[in-house]
Design an enzyme around this catalytic site. Structure first.
Site, PDB file in Angstrom:
ATOM      1  N   CYS A   1       0.232   3.731   2.687  1.00 20.48           N
ATOM      2  CA  CYS A   1       0.831   3.472   4.001  1.00 20.48           C
ATOM      3  C   CYS A   1       1.961   3.493   4.365  1.00 20.48           C
ATOM      4  O   CYS A   1       2.315   3.881   5.848  1.00 20.48           O
ATOM      5  CB  CYS A   1       0.217   1.851   4.078  1.00 20.48           C
ATOM      6  SG  CYS A   1      -1.687   1.268   3.602  1.00 20.48           S
TER       7      CYS A   1
ATOM      8  N   CYS B   1       0.980  -0.970   0.320  1.00 16.96           N
ATOM      9  CA  CYS B   1       0.161   0.215   0.062  1.00 16.96           C
ATOM     10  C   CYS B   1       0.965   1.678  -0.192  1.00 16.96           C
ATOM     11  O   CYS B   1       1.738   1.329   1.057  1.00 16.96           O
ATOM     12  CB  CYS B   1      -1.066   0.398   1.313  1.00 16.96           C
ATOM     13  SG  CYS B   1      -1.727   1.601   1.807  1.00 16.96           S
TER      14      CYS B   1
END
Length: 302
Positions: A34, A31
């Site tokens: 993230c 991600c």
């Protein structure tokens, strides 16, 4: 920052949130956002210096936990307090918005610092370092004037040391709200009992005179209460409660509940700090406090 799995979730998240708010960051290695918010959250955790605890959960590896929280996209952050989720947000928010989110829920830095100073004071007192404890409590009240627990402990310690003038100065900022805060009201009753003895030249003679009146008339509540007040003023709390119980056994509501309210004030004053116990255990109750609580309940409910 701690990586959390099913194995340590209960300890690191649920139990930890009973003491300190826990922010759970659900993420995954693939991600992109993230990777942006992760280091930012770690920086904020450092900036907030103990106001919250950050943990990370890899939603790919810990799908059971992700499902339990209903995670639909990542990054998602969930804030837990007292074992329960209270709020959250999705996406890589900028630092200012994350801090705004946290500040809605977290105790102020002053509150955290004062609570830590109060805890250190209780440790010092347990070790017999009275002056160290006093200094810590004074600092706690200066740091967070709204910390009623620290102020209660400070004024109580000053009264125990018979430094009544200092106690009154420390108590002055909360006199107005002492009517609505029971433990502060308890301190106020103790100080008034001590003030009432200022003009007594011979306490022993006065006590003997009051006891003689009570022996003549068991329902002389004014004399019995005056004796209880004198006992409280000299920190003879157990005999004082015995006298108050004698009033309550004969008239539970005497003088607008004065005897009952004074009795409860003594229980607040004599109750020692709760000892530290293992997570999940209930600290033992002081035997004198426990005994006299039961006696009060027995009389009031009879």
């Amino acid at each position: 920052m701690i990586n959390v799995t099913v194995a340590n979730f209960e300890t690191e998240v649920i139990e930890a949130s009973m003491q300190t708010p826990v922010l759970v960051d659900f993420w995954a290695p693939w991600c992109g956002p993230c990777k942006v918010i992760g280091p930012l959250l770690e920086k904020i955790e450092t900036d907030y210096a103990g106001r919250f605890k950050l943990v990370k959960i890899d939603s790919d590896q810990e799908q059971q936990l992700a499902q339990a929280f209903g995670i639909r996209s990542i990054p998602t952050c969930v804030l837990l307090m007292n074992g329960q989720p209270v709020d959250g947000f999705m996406g890589a928010l900028p630092e200012g918005q994350i801090k705004e989110f946290l500040d809605k829920h977290l105790p102020a830095a002053e509150e955290v610092e004062a609570a830590a100073e109060e805890a250190e004071a209780m440790d010092a007192l347990a070790e017999g370092d009275v002056e160290g404890a006093l200094a810590k409590l004074q600092q706690a009240v200066m740091t967070d004037p709204e910390n009623d627990d620290a102020r209660f402990d400070l004024v109580k310690l000053l009264l125990e040391l018979e430094r009544d003038d200092e106690a009154k100065v420390a108590f002055a900022p909360v006199i107005a709200k002492s009517v609505a805060v029971r433990r502060l009201d308890s301190l106020n009753r103790w100080m008034k009992a001590r003030d009432a003895q200022d003009g007594v030249a011979d306490p022993e003679a006065r006590a003997a005179g009051l006891q003689a009146k009570i022996a003549t008339n068991k329902r002389d509540f004014e004399s019995r209460f005056a004796l209880a007040q004198q006992l409280i003023a000299h920190s003879q709390f157990v005999p004082a409660m015995d006298e108050l119980l004698e009033i309550l056994m004969r008239d539970k509501a005497w003088n607008e509940d004065l005897a009952r309210k004074t009795y409860i004030a003594i229980l607040d004053i004599i109750e020692p700090p709760k000892p530290k116990v293992a997570e999940g255990q209930v600290p033992p109750e002081d035997p004198t406090v426990a005994t006299y609580r039961r006696r009060l309940s027995s009389v009031v409910l009879s």
